[in-house]
Design a protein around this motif. Sequence first.
Motif, short mmCIF file in Angstrom:
data_model
loop_
_atom_site.label_atom_id
_atom_site.label_comp_id
_atom_site.label_asym_id
_atom_site.label_seq_id
_atom_site.Cartn_x
_atom_site.Cartn_y
_atom_site.Cartn_z
N LEU A 1 0.83 -1.21 0.00
CA LEU A 1 0.00 0.00 0.00
C LEU A 1 0.86 1.26 0.00
CD1 LEU A 1 -2.72 -1.14 2.58
CD2 LEU A 1 -2.92 -1.03 0.09
N LYS A 2 2.15 1.07 -0.34
CA LYS A 2 3.09 2.19 -0.43
C LYS A 2 3.21 2.93 0.90
CE LYS A 2 4.14 1.42 -4.69
NZ LYS A 2 3.50 0.08 -4.74
N LEU A 3 3.25 2.14 1.96
CA LEU A 3 3.50 2.68 3.30
C LEU A 3 4.75 2.01 3.86
CD1 LEU A 3 -0.17 2.64 4.66
CD2 LEU A 3 1.15 4.68 4.08
N ASP A 4 5.79 1.90 3.01
CA ASP A 4 7.00 1.17 3.38
C ASP A 4 7.68 1.74 4.62
OD1 ASP A 4 6.47 1.56 0.45
OD2 ASP A 4 7.71 -0.26 0.35
N ALA A 5 7.66 3.06 4.76
CA ALA A 5 8.38 3.68 5.86
C ALA A 5 7.56 3.70 7.15
CB ALA A 5 8.77 5.12 5.48
N ALA A 6 6.32 3.36 7.04
CA ALA A 6 5.45 3.43 8.21
C ALA A 6 5.62 2.20 9.09
CB ALA A 6 4.00 3.55 7.77
N ARG A 7 5.33 2.41 10.34
CA ARG A 7 5.37 1.30 11.31
C ARG A 7 4.05 1.30 12.10
NH1 ARG A 7 10.03 2.56 15.05
NH2 ARG A 7 9.41 4.70 14.49
N PHE B 1 -4.11 1.02 19.07
CA PHE B 1 -3.33 0.88 17.84
C PHE B 1 -2.63 2.21 17.57
CE2 PHE B 1 -7.00 -2.05 16.53
CZ PHE B 1 -6.45 -3.11 17.23
N GLU B 2 -1.32 2.16 17.30
CA GLU B 2 -0.54 3.37 17.04
C GLU B 2 0.27 3.21 15.76
OE1 GLU B 2 0.19 5.06 21.58
OE2 GLU B 2 1.84 4.09 20.50
N ILE B 3 0.61 4.34 15.15
CA ILE B 3 1.41 4.30 13.92
C ILE B 3 2.50 5.36 13.98
CG2 ILE B 3 -0.40 3.40 12.42
CD1 ILE B 3 -0.96 6.26 11.52
N SER B 4 3.53 5.11 13.22
CA SER B 4 4.58 6.08 12.95
C SER B 4 4.75 6.11 11.44
CB SER B 4 5.89 5.66 13.63
OG SER B 4 6.97 6.45 13.18
N THR B 5 4.54 7.26 10.84
CA THR B 5 4.52 7.31 9.37
C THR B 5 5.88 7.48 8.73
OG1 THR B 5 4.06 9.68 9.54
CG2 THR B 5 2.17 8.20 9.32
N ARG C 1 -5.38 3.98 4.04
CA ARG C 1 -4.63 2.76 3.77
C ARG C 1 -4.30 2.00 5.05
NH1 ARG C 1 0.05 5.21 0.51
NH2 ARG C 1 -0.91 7.20 1.09
N PHE C 2 -4.00 2.74 6.12
CA PHE C 2 -3.78 2.08 7.41
C PHE C 2 -5.03 1.32 7.84
CE2 PHE C 2 0.04 4.66 8.44
CZ PHE C 2 0.83 3.64 8.92
N ILE C 3 -6.17 1.97 7.70
CA ILE C 3 -7.42 1.32 8.09
C ILE C 3 -7.63 0.04 7.30
CG2 ILE C 3 -9.94 1.55 8.01
CD1 ILE C 3 -9.60 4.48 8.73
N LEU C 4 -7.38 0.12 5.99
CA LEU C 4 -7.56 -1.07 5.16
C LEU C 4 -6.59 -2.17 5.56
CD1 LEU C 4 -8.90 -2.50 2.82
CD2 LEU C 4 -7.27 -1.40 1.28
N ALA C 5 -5.32 -1.82 5.76
CA ALA C 5 -4.33 -2.82 6.16
C ALA C 5 -4.74 -3.48 7.47
CB ALA C 5 -2.95 -2.17 6.29
N LEU C 6 -5.16 -2.67 8.42
CA LEU C 6 -5.57 -3.20 9.72
C LEU C 6 -6.81 -4.06 9.60
CD1 LEU C 6 -5.20 -3.34 12.75
CD2 LEU C 6 -6.38 -1.14 12.95
N LYS C 7 -7.75 -3.60 8.81
CA LYS C 7 -8.99 -4.35 8.67
C LYS C 7 -8.75 -5.68 7.97
CE LYS C 7 -13.05 -5.23 9.51
NZ LYS C 7 -13.49 -5.40 10.91
#
Length: 552
Positions: free
Chosen positions: A385-391, A412-416, A436-442
Amino acid sequence: MLTELSIRDVVLIEALDLGFGDGLGVLTGETGAGKSILLDALGLALGARGDSGLVRHGATQAVVTATFDPPAPDAPLTALLDDNALEIEPGEPLIIRRIVKADGGSRGFVNNQPASAGLLREMAPHLVEIHGQHDERGLLNPRGHRALLDIFGRTEPGAVSRAWGVLRAAEAELAAARAEIETAARDREWLEHTVGELTTLSPQPGEEETLAETRRSMQRAEKIADDLAAIDEYLDGSDGGLAKLRQAARVLERIAGDHAALGEALAAIDRVVIEGALAEEHLRDARAALSYDPRALEDDEARLFELRAMARKHRVQPDELAALADEMRARLERLDAGEGGVLVLETRVKEAQKDFDAAAAALTTRRLAAAAKLDAAVAGELAPLKLDAARFRTVVAETEEWSAAGKDRVEFEISTNPGAPFAGLTKIASGGELSRFILALKVALAEEGGASTMVFDEIDRGVGGAVASAIGERLARLARTTQLLVVTHSPQVAARGAEHLLIAKSNDGIVTRTGVRTLSEAERREEIARMLSGASITDEARAQAERLLETA
């Protein structure tokens, strides 16, 4: 699963009947066509606020009817319906109807049985999950993260819930015992004084009536004492009537033989003497029974008055004083024994706390393991989902608000970006990133089971190209196990749909209406081409739409 949605007179929708199938259903249309109206109508059926502004202009009411598959007999939704006395026949579809009046007010029905909007809201999470960029009721709300993690990790908190119930019951019992002792302790001095008073008085059941009767008898004897003395003088003694009669009898005995009448007179006097003697005997008995000692009368009255005064003091009847003394002594005994009982209850609370701590700790361990597994699952979804740098991470930390669900707070927490701090989902992600985070998590959560119907409202907004394709692929994967409805502007997502609904607005010059229709394969190709090229559909756009449909 949502099977049908019927809408009457909601904003621009005059009459609309939609059927839904399994898998991925996509809803597309030009901006402003009314896609949000469709979701508002569904939300209305699920207990959203019944705003009269939703009623179509000129109509008296708006009506939305949503039909779902029959709930399973052992499903939480079935228990909720039972708790609210809503009867659903086994195998019968669940039909929710909501009516909103143009002049205000709304009514809800579940299979033609009245149901409040509050109840519809309680039912909603069991029926449909609605996710969007600004939907803080869903994945963005930290209050629901613990339950989502438990579902994902199958970490059933039953043992913790039972231990919590035992602990709370023991604490309540201890608190009640302490309160009782505290109250009794404040009354100890009064209790001890009262018990001493009653013990000294030593009242007996029936004593007041006995004393009163004795007092009445002595008072009567006091009144007739002089009369009895006068009778004694008349009857007894050397000058009494009986003595005179006896003297007369002795004289008659000497002369009775001289005449018959004298003999009869002697016999009559003898009878009188005998009766007089009997009268004397009765008088002696009466005098003995009615005799009194002035000191005894005084003592009797003092005791009687003391009993009655004590009864008035405690607002009871004199005959109840003995029972009151027993009750007061029992309260003192309970007070003395209560401290020992509190020690027993304190031990019980400590044991219950120990059991709860152990159960909660075991649950925390399972949650930590589930969190690590979820983090890994989400991480696997971020790169495509092109969120490679995110954690992404699931925080499991102890909270002061312990409950039947344990001691854990889950968020749930994120670092972009590399080096950026972790924070809540809504605090640091942009709109596109958040979707995209929501979709990945879901997707990660849904692989372990989830709701039977989910709605994603423009979750692909702000992305395109390869990212949109990745979103479409994941939505299609998610739709294998659940019914999924997606409002989208992305042709890559639309091409993945098993069913394609077009939302369009029409105007006859007088009234503007919103309609929805299911597209055929040819119509789908044309709609996706429009989404690719805009208002003017080109052959190149049609060709690209064909390729998207073929590869979907």
